[in-house]
Design a protein around this motif. Structure first.
Motif, PDB file in Angstrom:
ATOM      1  N   MET A 400       1.041  -1.650   0.185  1.00  0.00           N
ATOM      2  CA  MET A 400       0.167  -0.057   0.214  1.00  0.00           C
ATOM      3  C   MET A 400       1.165   1.764   0.146  1.00  0.00           C
ATOM      4  SD  MET A 400      -2.810  -1.439   2.574  1.00  0.00           S
ATOM      5  CE  MET A 400      -3.563   0.185   2.955  1.00  0.00           C
ATOM      6  N   LYS A 401       2.268   1.306   0.957  1.00  0.00           N
ATOM      7  CA  LYS A 401       3.172   2.693   1.060  1.00  0.00           C
ATOM      8  C   LYS A 401       3.481   2.782  -0.565  1.00  0.00           C
ATOM      9  CE  LYS A 401       3.419   2.480   5.955  1.00  0.00           C
ATOM     10  NZ  LYS A 401       4.601   1.701   6.275  1.00  0.00           N
ATOM     11  N   SER A 402       4.060   1.580  -1.042  1.00  0.00           N
ATOM     12  CA  SER A 402       4.227   1.359  -2.129  1.00  0.00           C
ATOM     13  C   SER A 402       3.283   1.708  -3.459  1.00  0.00           C
ATOM     14  CB  SER A 402       4.862   0.327  -2.079  1.00  0.00           C
ATOM     15  OG  SER A 402       5.763   0.287  -3.892  1.00  0.00           O
ATOM     16  N   ALA A 403       2.773   1.590  -3.679  1.00  0.00           N
ATOM     17  CA  ALA A 403       1.271   2.337  -4.410  1.00  0.00           C
ATOM     18  C   ALA A 403       1.269   3.950  -4.767  1.00  0.00           C
ATOM     19  CB  ALA A 403       0.617   1.635  -4.836  1.00  0.00           C
ATOM     20  N   GLU A 404       0.827   4.105  -3.360  1.00  0.00           N
ATOM     21  CA  GLU A 404       1.196   5.933  -2.541  1.00  0.00           C
ATOM     22  C   GLU A 404       1.710   6.311  -3.252  1.00  0.00           C
ATOM     23  OE1 GLU A 404      -1.931   4.501   0.897  1.00  0.00           O
ATOM     24  OE2 GLU A 404       0.045   4.644   1.719  1.00  0.00           O
ATOM     25  N   ALA A 405       3.325   6.160  -2.828  1.00  0.00           N
ATOM     26  CA  ALA A 405       5.017   6.667  -3.423  1.00  0.00           C
ATOM     27  C   ALA A 405       4.494   6.417  -4.805  1.00  0.00           C
ATOM     28  CB  ALA A 405       6.112   5.505  -3.080  1.00  0.00           C
ATOM     29  N   GLU A 406       4.274   5.812  -5.580  1.00  0.00           N
ATOM     30  CA  GLU A 406       4.630   5.913  -6.480  1.00  0.00           C
ATOM     31  C   GLU A 406       3.357   7.422  -6.884  1.00  0.00           C
ATOM     32  OE1 GLU A 406       5.569   4.587  -9.413  1.00  0.00           O
ATOM     33  OE2 GLU A 406       6.946   3.676  -7.994  1.00  0.00           O
ATOM     34  N   VAL A 407       2.415   7.847  -6.191  1.00  0.00           N
ATOM     35  CA  VAL A 407       1.647   9.429  -7.003  1.00  0.00           C
ATOM     36  C   VAL A 407       1.244  10.235  -5.560  1.00  0.00           C
ATOM     37  CG1 VAL A 407      -0.140   7.416  -9.082  1.00  0.00           C
ATOM     38  CG2 VAL A 407      -0.770   7.055  -6.415  1.00  0.00           C
ATOM     39  N   LYS A 408       2.117  10.166  -5.339  1.00  0.00           N
ATOM     40  CA  LYS A 408       2.740  10.420  -4.067  1.00  0.00           C
ATOM     41  C   LYS A 408       2.108  12.519  -4.157  1.00  0.00           C
ATOM     42  CE  LYS A 408       8.305  11.709  -4.238  1.00  0.00           C
ATOM     43  NZ  LYS A 408       9.419  10.442  -3.757  1.00  0.00           N
ATOM     44  N   ASN A 409       2.861  12.601  -5.292  1.00  0.00           N
ATOM     45  CA  ASN A 409       2.239  13.930  -5.310  1.00  0.00           C
ATOM     46  C   ASN A 409       0.475  14.529  -5.301  1.00  0.00           C
ATOM     47  OD1 ASN A 409       4.640  14.799  -5.962  1.00  0.00           O
ATOM     48  ND2 ASN A 409       4.520  14.492  -8.369  1.00  0.00           N
ATOM     49  N   TYR A 410      -0.119  13.481  -6.024  1.00  0.00           N
ATOM     50  CA  TYR A 410      -1.374  13.461  -5.135  1.00  0.00           C
ATOM     51  C   TYR A 410      -2.181  13.241  -4.156  1.00  0.00           C
ATOM     52  CZ  TYR A 410      -1.987  13.422 -10.830  1.00  0.00           C
ATOM     53  OH  TYR A 410      -0.542  13.632 -12.166  1.00  0.00           O
ATOM     54  N   GLY A 411      -1.066  12.589  -3.197  1.00  0.00           N
ATOM     55  CA  GLY A 411      -1.431  12.288  -1.897  1.00  0.00           C
ATOM     56  C   GLY A 411      -2.627  11.780  -1.548  1.00  0.00           C
ATOM     57  N   TYR A 412      -2.918  10.807  -3.022  1.00  0.00           N
ATOM     58  CA  TYR A 412      -4.250   9.328  -2.950  1.00  0.00           C
ATOM     59  C   TYR A 412      -3.589   8.441  -2.307  1.00  0.00           C
ATOM     60  CZ  TYR A 412      -4.884  11.690  -7.293  1.00  0.00           C
ATOM     61  OH  TYR A 412      -5.866  12.201  -8.507  1.00  0.00           O
ATOM     62  N   SER A 431      -7.103   0.529  -5.242  1.00  0.00           N
ATOM     63  CA  SER A 431      -7.281   1.281  -5.705  1.00  0.00           C
ATOM     64  C   SER A 431      -6.647   2.525  -4.670  1.00  0.00           C
ATOM     65  CB  SER A 431      -9.100   1.439  -5.490  1.00  0.00           C
ATOM     66  OG  SER A 431      -9.723   0.512  -5.730  1.00  0.00           O
ATOM     67  N   LEU A 432      -6.440   4.373  -5.150  1.00  0.00           N
ATOM     68  CA  LEU A 432      -5.729   4.388  -4.727  1.00  0.00           C
ATOM     69  C   LEU A 432      -7.162   5.366  -5.025  1.00  0.00           C
ATOM     70  CD1 LEU A 432      -2.510   4.638  -6.952  1.00  0.00           C
ATOM     71  CD2 LEU A 432      -2.732   3.856  -3.893  1.00  0.00           C
ATOM     72  N   LYS A 433      -7.204   6.133  -3.646  1.00  0.00           N
ATOM     73  CA  LYS A 433      -8.699   7.450  -3.688  1.00  0.00           C
ATOM     74  C   LYS A 433      -8.559   8.449  -2.571  1.00  0.00           C
ATOM     75  CE  LYS A 433     -12.102   5.116  -1.786  1.00  0.00           C
ATOM     76  NZ  LYS A 433     -13.583   4.418  -0.653  1.00  0.00           N
ATOM     77  N   ASP A 434      -9.274  10.127  -3.137  1.00  0.00           N
ATOM     78  CA  ASP A 434      -8.689  10.758  -3.340  1.00  0.00           C
ATOM     79  C   ASP A 434     -10.267  11.387  -2.292  1.00  0.00           C
ATOM     80  OD1 ASP A 434      -7.705  13.511  -1.917  1.00  0.00           O
ATOM     81  OD2 ASP A 434      -8.670  13.970  -3.874  1.00  0.00           O
ATOM     82  N   ASN A 435      -9.841  11.677  -1.128  1.00  0.00           N
ATOM     83  CA  ASN A 435     -11.380  12.298  -0.196  1.00  0.00           C
ATOM     84  C   ASN A 435     -12.491  11.170  -0.917  1.00  0.00           C
ATOM     85  OD1 ASN A 435     -10.360  13.892   0.707  1.00  0.00           O
ATOM     86  ND2 ASN A 435     -10.655  15.137  -0.751  1.00  0.00           N
ATOM     87  N   GLY A 436     -12.419   9.661  -0.352  1.00  0.00           N
ATOM     88  CA  GLY A 436     -13.292   8.536  -0.707  1.00  0.00           C
ATOM     89  C   GLY A 436     -13.963   7.870  -2.152  1.00  0.00           C
TER      90      GLY A 436
END
Length: 553
Positions: A400-412, A431-436
């Motif tokens: 999960m942390k690795s997937a989030e790091a791939e899009v860290k600019n978005y903060g998903y 899934s990568l989510k932003d505000n749900g």
């Protein structure tokens, strides 16, 4: 005393009736709720009798003492003997209803029966190929939180019902019509709305396709069915739990699970249990299927559950059984102190569809927290069949942390991953989510969490799969070491190309050789700022003139 008894006895009987009607304990000595009913139901009566007998005996004793100084002796020996007997009976009864369940629980806990607890679930070791190749039409990528949002949205469009009914937060994961869905019923919106709508019952339920998010409010009248009258949000004798209890007074059962059969008919399924002694070593014995429209129910034994049903063994019990199996094989003491060979499940779980059933999935990791899994475990939630796949790799949190790091600019934020078989490779899908709201999807290798591929939510999973296969292919750990070559190259030119969702860097050396490498987060600082004149130490494979980089220093 007799005069007051005429009033107290009916009041006490009324108290017992109300207590039973509210608490709904099973008449089964294995259930802690049964003993709680005895303690709070009959305990007050025993205490009153005990205090009364002690008081009367005290008064009688005073009279006997005074009679020694008078010729007119009142012989109350028989009365005193009667109250002594009442005192003993009350003390014994109080001791039994308090001590017996405590003793029966204490002698049956896992401290003394570690092997029995460890063997509550039988896990067979299988190869990863036991998990079928991923079929995205049966892969539940829409998580529960997203399903709740979708359900609330479709309910908000039903203006004639939105003020009368709420949407249950249940959202049971089921296998339905050769795919996977979450289903949840509507509920009464308070006591006033219950009395207003109870004659017709709950009129609909919601389905959410877990593969694509398609949501539908299913009206029971469109299926030729009446409303659901026996539901958890109903009251009095129409309350679901009360209905089941009155039909099955001795059964120990848990919280109901809402499901639908292949024809769309709604059902409530209550797993039934037994214990070792009182409240120890909980085990599923079967399930009660109640038709919420008619109120009729049927009890099925474990092993004979209808094949369309999915949730008979609840998640919390399965996780507990898996943890006991991994920690108690060498005894309770080892599980606490030595912890040799002790394993536990991951910090979460997810679901897989396999052979028309829903399987609970979780990772298996060492009791000493780290970033790796020792394997994976799957349990059929209907049949209790369990499989373990001994494949060491990254745990879900690391993925999960690795997937989030791939899009860290978005903060998903990543959802808990789902294990899939991608062309024979164990891969996490999430899934990568932003505000749900789902914004992107990601795949992470379950062997090496640094291997990641992502797509936006409006792209196809096939595109994500191709991208991930490219990443896996460029980092194939099964390559013969003899095929690997090493070289120091000086960069003369760099080109970046997007192919099928993956970013590839083509590097030309001063010797005019062309090398290619897939972008990965661990090489981010090197690749993003790569320029002419940089010197790289690489390992690569030369496959018919295509030089594919496997590592960069």
């Amino acid at each position: 005393m007799k005069k007051y008894s005429l009033y107290l006895i009916p009041l006490y009987i009324l108290y017992l009736g109300i207590y039973y009607y509210v608490a709904l304990p099973p008449f089964n000595w294995h259930a802690p709720e049964f003993w709680r009913f005895l303690i709070f139901g009959f305990g007050p009566l025993l205490v009153i009798l005990l205090l009364s007998s002690l008081t009367i005996r005290g008064i009688q004793g005073a009279r006997d003492f005074g009679s020694m100084f008078h010729r007119n002796v009142v012989n109350a020996g028989e009365d005193n003997k009667k109250w002594k007997t009442i005192t003993r009976v009350c003390l014994v009864a109080i001791a039994v209803i308090i001590l017996f369940p405590c003793v029966m629980y204490g002698i049956n806990v896992k401290v003394f029966h570690a092997k029995e607890y460890a063997n509550r679930i039988n896990i067979k070791n299988v190869e990863f190929s036991e998990i079928p190749e991923v079929d995205f039409t049966k892969t539940p990528i829409i998580d529960r939180d997203s399903s709740i949002r979708l359900g609330d949205k479709v309910m908000g469009n039903m203006t004639e019902w939105v003020s009368q009914f709420d949407v249950s937060q249940e959202y049971t994961q089921i296998s339905y019509k050769d795919s996977v869905y979450r289903v949840t019923p509507l509920t009464y919106n308070g006591i006033i709305k219950y009395f207003k709508n109870r004659e017709n019952g709950i009129p609909a339920y919601i389905t959410v396709d877990s593969t694509n998010g398609k949501t539908e409010l299913v009206k029971l009248k469109d299926l030729g069915l009446g409303g659901m009258k026996y539901v958890p949000s109903a009251m009095f004798n129409e309350n679901l739990m009360r209905k089941i209890r009155f039909q099955h007074p001795t059964e120990i059962f848990g919280s109901p699970s809402f499901e639908i059969d292949e024809q769309g008919h709604p059902w409530y399924i209550c797993s039934t249990y037994t214990y070792k002694g009182v409240g120890a070593k909980k085990q599923v014995t079967g399930a009660i299927f109640l038709d919420p429209i008619t109120g009729e129910s049927t009890k099925y034994e474990a092993g004979n559950i209808p094949s369309w049903a999915d949730r008979v063994f609840p998640e919390s019990l399965l996780v507990q059984e898996l943890d006991d199996n991994g920690s108690l094989q060498d005894g309770f003491i080892n599980s606490v102190f030595g912890q040799k060979g002790v394993t536990v499940t991951s910090e979460g779980y997810n679901y897989l569809e396999k052979d028309g059933d829903i399987w609970l999935y979780s990772g298996i990791t060492s009791v000493n927290s780290d970033e790796s899994n020792l394997g994976f475990v799957l349990v059929n939630m209907r049949t209790h069949e369990a499989m373990k796949i001994a494949t060491a790799g990254a745990n879900e949190t690391s993925a999960m942390k690795s997937a989030e790091a791939e899009v860290k600019n978005y903060g998903y934020q990543s959802t808990f991953p789902l294990l899939i078989n991608l062309n024979g490779n164990p891969v996490y899908l999430m899934s990568l989510k932003d505000n749900g709201l789902i914004k992107m999807y990601a795949m992470v290798s379950a062997i090496d969490y640094q291997k990641v591929a992502t797509i936006s939510s409006d792209e196809s999973f096939e595109s994500l799969a191709k991208s991930m296969l490219n990443v896996l292919g460029s980092l194939d750990e099964n390559i013969n070491p003899d095929q690997l070559k090493e070289a120091d190259i000086t960069v003369s030119a760099v080109e970046k190309v997007n192919l099928e969702g993956a970013t590839w860097y083509y590097i030309e050396s001063e010797s005019k050789d062309i090398f290619k490498v897939a972008f990965q987060s661990r090489y981010e600082d090197t690749l993003v700022f790569l320029k002419k004149g940089d010197v790289l130490h690489i390992s690569y494979v030369d496959n018919e003139g295509i030089k594919q980089i496997k590592g960069i220093e």
